[in-house]
Design an enzyme around this catalytic site. Structure first.
Site, PDB file in Angstrom:
ATOM      1  N   LYS B  89       0.810  -1.224   0.000  1.00  0.00           N
ATOM      2  CA  LYS B  89       0.000   0.000   0.000  1.00  0.00           C
ATOM      3  C   LYS B  89       0.844   1.275   0.000  1.00  0.00           C
ATOM      4  O   LYS B  89       0.410   2.307  -0.504  1.00  0.00           O
ATOM      5  CB  LYS B  89      -0.952   0.007   1.203  1.00  0.00           C
ATOM      6  CG  LYS B  89      -1.993  -1.118   1.175  1.00  0.00           C
ATOM      7  CD  LYS B  89      -3.101  -0.855   0.184  1.00  0.00           C
ATOM      8  CE  LYS B  89      -4.145  -1.981   0.180  1.00  0.00           C
ATOM      9  NZ  LYS B  89      -5.161  -1.791  -0.859  1.00  0.00           N
ATOM     10  N   GLU B 111      -9.846   6.018   2.895  1.00  0.00           N
ATOM     11  CA  GLU B 111     -10.684   4.953   3.434  1.00  0.00           C
ATOM     12  C   GLU B 111      -9.758   3.789   3.727  1.00  0.00           C
ATOM     13  O   GLU B 111      -8.686   3.688   3.141  1.00  0.00           O
ATOM     14  CB  GLU B 111     -11.748   4.548   2.413  1.00  0.00           C
ATOM     15  CG  GLU B 111     -11.308   3.507   1.364  1.00  0.00           C
ATOM     16  CD  GLU B 111     -10.195   3.988   0.433  1.00  0.00           C
ATOM     17  OE1 GLU B 111     -10.077   5.213   0.239  1.00  0.00           O
ATOM     18  OE2 GLU B 111      -9.428   3.139  -0.086  1.00  0.00           O
ATOM     19  N   SER B 377       1.453  -9.686  -0.930  1.00  0.00           N
ATOM     20  CA  SER B 377       1.155  -8.248  -0.804  1.00  0.00           C
ATOM     21  C   SER B 377       1.371  -7.686   0.599  1.00  0.00           C
ATOM     22  O   SER B 377       1.601  -6.495   0.753  1.00  0.00           O
ATOM     23  CB  SER B 377      -0.273  -7.982  -1.267  1.00  0.00           C
ATOM     24  OG  SER B 377      -1.190  -8.745  -0.501  1.00  0.00           O
TER      25      SER B 377
HETATM   26  C1  LIG Z   1      -1.903  -6.978   2.411  1.00  0.00           C
HETATM   27  C2  LIG Z   1      -3.034  -6.582   1.534  1.00  0.00           C
HETATM   28  N1  LIG Z   1      -3.164  -7.176   0.338  1.00  0.00           N
HETATM   29  C3  LIG Z   1      -4.170  -6.861  -0.489  1.00  0.00           C
HETATM   30  C4  LIG Z   1      -5.129  -5.939  -0.142  1.00  0.00           C
HETATM   31  C5  LIG Z   1      -6.257  -5.694  -1.087  1.00  0.00           C
HETATM   32  O1  LIG Z   1      -6.139  -4.533  -1.832  1.00  0.00           O
HETATM   33  P1  LIG Z   1      -5.782  -4.559  -3.368  1.00  0.00           P
HETATM   34  O2  LIG Z   1      -6.699  -5.527  -4.020  1.00  0.00           O
HETATM   35  O3  LIG Z   1      -6.036  -3.156  -3.805  1.00  0.00           O
HETATM   36  O4  LIG Z   1      -4.389  -4.935  -3.518  1.00  0.00           O
HETATM   37  C6  LIG Z   1      -5.029  -5.287   1.094  1.00  0.00           C
HETATM   38  C7  LIG Z   1      -6.027  -4.273   1.475  1.00  0.00           C
HETATM   39  O5  LIG Z   1      -6.128  -3.829   2.559  1.00  0.00           O
HETATM   40  C8  LIG Z   1      -3.943  -5.623   1.945  1.00  0.00           C
HETATM   41  O6  LIG Z   1      -3.806  -5.040   3.129  1.00  0.00           O
END
Ligand SMILES: Cc1ncc(COP(=O)(O)O)c(C=O)c1O
Lengths: 260, 393
Positions: B89, B111, B377
């Site tokens: 993020k 948000e 992620s």
């Molecule tokens: C670690 C992590 N991965 C994925 C996401 C999902 O978001 P996005 O689909 O935009 O990557 C989040 C959202 O809070 C997150 O914290």
């Protein structure tokens, strides 16, 4: 037949009193009664709110009324059903106000046709932007004698206002404030500047001010700068399922129109 | 360039800027200026510097030996969990805070679902000394408590949202209302590739560093910059957009997005938008949505707060429609098993969101020589309470 919105603004140039309510609130089947009572008490134009699950341009009162209306079982289908015979008893202009998604799922074509059959005169769909409207839907609205009312705000540039004026047919909805003041100015001064600025632009369409109009003072003030004003949240808050609709509506309208 | 946004903000039939007039001035300014700003030398220098020295990029591409043995195929993890603040993020919030400064904005709103985007926003606001307000669904405030405390410690105001299901969708509604009420001084840092044009494209560009690095790292480690496939979880879709970005036109690279099935795609408790949704307009974008016949948005469900969203970025709706990417869904149960597997095979505790991408490894066919890149992620630190309760340690 000539659109009732145009008829109204030709006949009446000042103090046009317009009221918004959420269909299906406080009770599912109040819709027709609320419309009839508003007309009877001297309201000039009504915005019938189509409730939506995610009303991002609305404050807490209308969020709450929408949530309750949906829980009560309101839907666009049911609303059209309720309004089927409205033109037998009501003659003032009626506008449907709501978010685009329910209309999109209903089918914009079908939606416009139903509006025309019933005698709806216009729509306010805040999240249907001007360019999408003009590219995709304008002709459908025209074929069905339906005005799509567009908004302007204190931030709207002069160029954009001219463009919206050009594209508008019924009236322009002036959003009164954004809750933010200009540099070092009080809300009232900022608003006065905005209202005067628009007034001096001599737009070809009539305008009606909405958002934040809640009592006879704010109503009277707005009417100094525009052809009329719209009351939404304050009216919705006045509707309580434990009160008799007839009484609370007549009391509310009287208070707004009283001159003290 | 087949999968890039067009000048009207559309990916195929999806996208656009379905904004109320109250947002027009801000969105119009962003639309006119974002490319010029983010492509300027000034911006790029500071962005790249911060990604390197502050975020800690490049994030490693790690060959997961024991996991690879387990699946009988080569599995690499792109370690976004090792970024400062523990997820991808921050790539986006660094970009957007620099942009907000160039636009002369003095107040930031955001948000958040899992709280990762909220923390990443509060972090860059602290870094730049800018006021920060974060909207968070009341349910998420309670299930992601450590992140709420972090945001507060970073100086942000966290406003719990009590409408709807009290999750990410409701927090997004409230952030939009704030922006409508404060159009002059405020920039809204959206946390994913959702919302009106130009957000989906802008956020994808900021996250595209993920796949840019992957290519270099793959070339070094495997001799080819192209993997067999890339897997990423999809909430709004920002980490997936970043992981797919530089492979979109490399049609032989298989792209797999993984949504949250919640309790199962055949139950009402799911967040698998592409599987159960249909086209509509929400949060100023025409995209795939979970909705009923009347066009009311239905409440999603996932154990993972970051994927608990009834929409999806328009890019992914388009990749789905064109078949360029494949989208799968993993249930809460499958995801928790994958959390434990990665933890015990590799000593890495993943975020619940990221573990959705790992769970997809159970669902696809992989050959021994395939190169599979999973975008990890985020880190599981924020989810420890859920894990401890579930696994009973
Ligand atoms: C670690 C992590 N991965 C994925 C996401 C999902 O978001 P996005 O689909 O935009 O990557 C989040 C959202 O809070 C997150 O914290």
């Amino acid at each position: 037949m000539k659109n009732r919105i145009n008829q109204l603004f030709e006949k009446k140039k000042k103090n046009i009193f317009s009221v918004y309510f959420t269909a299906g609130f406080p009770n599912l089947n109040d819709t027709v009664k609320i419309i009839q009572q508003l007309e009877k008490n001297g309201v000039d134009l009504i915005e019938i709110g189509i409730p939506f699950s995610d009303p991002t341009a609305d404050g807490p009162t209308i969020q709450k009324s929408s949530e309750i209306a949906l829980k009560n079982g309101m839907s666009l289908n049911l609303l059209f059903e309720q309004l089927k015979e409205i033109r037998q008893s009501v003659s003032i202009p009626l506008v449907l106000m709501g978010y685009f998604n329910p209309v999109y799922q209903f089918g914009v074509n079908n939606f416009c046709k139903r509006c025309n059959e019933i005698g709806i005169d216009g729509t306010i769909l805040p999240d249907l932007p001007l360019d999408e409207f003009e590219a995709e839907y304008k002709s459908t609205f025209e074929e069905n004698n339906l005005h799509n009312i567009l908004l302007i705000t204190p931030q709207t540039s002069e160029e954009r206002i001219r463009q919206i004026d050009e594209a508008s047919t019924g009236f322009i909805y002036m959003v009164s404030s954004s809750g933010t003041t200009g540099a070092g100015k009080k809300v009232e001064d900022f608003q006065k500047d905005y209202f005067e600025r628009i007034k001096n632009m001599n737009l070809k369409n009539p305008s009606v001010i909405g958002f934040g109009i809640s009592d006879n003072a704010t109503f009277a003030n707005a009417c100094k700068y525009a052809n009329g004003a719209i009351i939404g949240s304050a009216f919705v808050s006045s509707l309580k399922s434990e009160f008799k609709l007839e009484d609370s509506i007549s009391e509310f309208v009287k208070k707004i129109l009283s001159s003290d | 360039m087949k999968y890039q946004v067009n000048e009207k903000g559309y990916y195929g039939e999806f996208g656009g800027a379905w904004i109320p007039e109250m947002m027009y001035t801000n969105i119009d300014e962003l639309k006119r200026r974002y490319l010029e700003i983010i492509e300027s030398d000034d911006f790029r220098n500071e962005f790249n510097q911060l990604l390197k020295d502050y975020v800690g990029r490049p994030s490693p591409l790690y060959f997961a030996r024991r996991l690879s043995e387990h699946y009988g195929s080569k599995i690499y993890l792109k370690r976004e969990d090792l970024n400062h603040t523990g997820s991808h993020k921050l790539n986006n919030t660094i970009g957007q805070i620099l942009l907000a400064q160039k636009l002369g904005k003095t107040r930031i709103i955001a948000e958040t679902g899992a709280g990762q985007h909220g923390v990443a926003t509060a972090t860059v606001c602290a870094l730049k000394g800018i006021k920060c307000v974060v909207y968070m669904g009341a349910l998420d405030v309670s299930r992601q408590a450590p992140n709420v405390k972090k945001m507060k410690m970073l100086g942000a105001e966290v406003i719990p949202v009590y409408s709807g299901n009290k999750t990410l969708k409701d927090a997004t509604n409230e952030a939009m209302r704030d922006w409508i009420a404060n159009p002059v001084d405020t920039h809204y840092i959206i946390g994913s590739v959702v919302g009106p044009h130009p957000y989906p494209d802008m956020v994808a560009r900021f996250q595209s560093v993920i796949s840019a690095e992957m290519k270099k790292q793959l070339l070094e480690q495997t001799g080819s910059e192209l993997p067999t496939r890339v897997l990423a979880c999809v909430g709004g879709g920002s980490n997936a957009a970043g992981a797919f970005y530089h492979f979109l036109d490399e049609e032989k690279v298989e792209l797999i997005g993984v949504e949250a099935a919640g309790k199962g795609i055949h139950t009402t408790e799911t967040a698998a938008t592409l599987t159960v949704g249909s086209p509509g307009v929400l949060h100023s974008s025409k995209t795939m949505l979970m909705q009923n016949d009347d066009g009311q948005i239905t409440e999603p469900y996932s154990i993972s707060a970051g994927l608990d969203y009834p929409g999806i970025g328009p890019l992914h709706a388009h990749l789905h429609k064109t078949g360029r990417a494949k989208f799968l869904a993993a249930t809460d149960e499958e995801v928790l098993q994958s959390v434990l597997l990665l933890t015990q095979k590799e000593g890495i505790i993943p975020a619940l969101e990221s573990a959705h991408a790992l769970a997809a490894l159970e669902k696809i066919e992989m050959k021994p020589d395939d190169v599979n890149v999973v975008n990890l992620s985020g880190s599981g630190n924020k989810d420890m309470e859920t894990y401890l309760n579930y696994f009973g340690y």
